[in-house]
Design an enzyme around this catalytic site. Sequence first.
Site, PDB file in Angstrom:
ATOM      1  CB  CYS A  73      16.120 -22.439   9.888  1.00 26.24           C
ATOM      2  SG  CYS A  73      14.971 -21.225  10.595  1.00 26.24           S
ATOM      3  N   GLY A  74      18.454 -19.754   9.922  1.00 26.99           N
ATOM      4  CA  GLY A  74      19.262 -18.913  10.787  1.00 26.99           C
ATOM      5  C   GLY A  74      18.558 -18.497  12.065  1.00 26.99           C
ATOM      6  CG  ASN A 157      18.671 -21.823   3.310  1.00 25.29           C
ATOM      7  OD1 ASN A 157      19.637 -21.076   3.244  1.00 25.29           O
ATOM      8  ND2 ASN A 157      17.636 -21.548   4.080  1.00 25.29           N
ATOM      9  CG  ASN A 190      14.314 -19.694   1.560  1.00 27.05           C
ATOM     10  OD1 ASN A 190      13.322 -19.991   2.210  1.00 27.05           O
ATOM     11  ND2 ASN A 190      15.360 -20.509   1.462  1.00 27.05           N
ATOM     12  CD  GLU A 208      11.485 -18.254   6.269  1.00 31.00           C
ATOM     13  OE1 GLU A 208      11.883 -19.433   6.373  1.00 31.00           O
ATOM     14  OE2 GLU A 208      11.353 -17.488   7.242  1.00 31.00           O
ATOM     15  CB  CYS A 217      13.953 -15.184   6.584  1.00 31.29           C
ATOM     16  SG  CYS A 217      14.849 -16.543   5.787  1.00 31.29           S
ATOM     17  CB  SER A 219      19.246 -18.472   5.999  1.00 29.22           C
ATOM     18  OG  SER A 219      17.916 -18.738   5.592  1.00 29.22           O
TER      19      SER A 219
END
Length: 274
Positions: A73-74, A157, A190, A208, A217, A219
């Site tokens: 999760c960026g 991810n 995602n 997501e 979001c 990432s």
Amino acid sequence: MQFSKMHGLGNDFMVVDAVTQNVFFSPELIRRLADRHVGVGFDQLLVVEPPYDPDLDFHYRIFNADGSEVSQCGNGARCFARFVRLKGLTNKRDICVSTANGRMILSVTDDELVRVNMGEPNFEPSAVPFRAIKAEKTYIMRASEQTVLCGVVSMGNPHCVIQVDDVDTAAVEILGPIMESHERFPERANIGFMQVMKREHIRLRVYERGAGETRACGSGACAAVAVGISQGLLAEEVRVELPGGRLDIAWKGPGHPLFMTGPAAHVYDGFIHL
């Protein structure tokens, strides 16, 4: 249990220090805490754990609002970096953490933005995972009786990126959940909806996995730029405009890590009896 509420461009988190507190989160408890009517309310729960390796500073765990654990999760990574400094768990500006699938370096700048080394994007279908015979820059998929052209990449991810003419009118609420659970994504994905404004600027909405559409979001922004660069649409440095605000993404291409820079905000501290 003490916790903090934080957000990265409106993508909101409950952040818990498991270094100085003993905590355990079952999927049922996470879903209850995530409920915005009877709980704290959040998109993801972030847990700061002691490092498993003496060369690292912390272990970083992420749980979606539905109770499922994910490996990246960026936006959360930026909040994680701000949190450990705010709580006095470290005074370092360069923080090395492990995640479920590797390591990350989080760098806090002088103006309190956070620059995250997200690693190299991986386009191999098996790494996403994505069901395909070989890696392609663009895939043709069927969803809801329509043909969808998309790029697929792992940023730690799974991400699917769809180019659209206008993000404001894109069918995010309809196509997002269908693509998230598409049979070609065995672990779901995602789904990003990307509008290219120019080579250095995109607009983006992300549905997501396990959370639905969020205001930002991290990432997903990284994935969109990586796909856009691989398809020859974008420059090496791109401004990503999300509903919650701006992220800056830089990637020099294959063989190089991708960097994300953006803000992280502390909202309040709380205490909850479990």
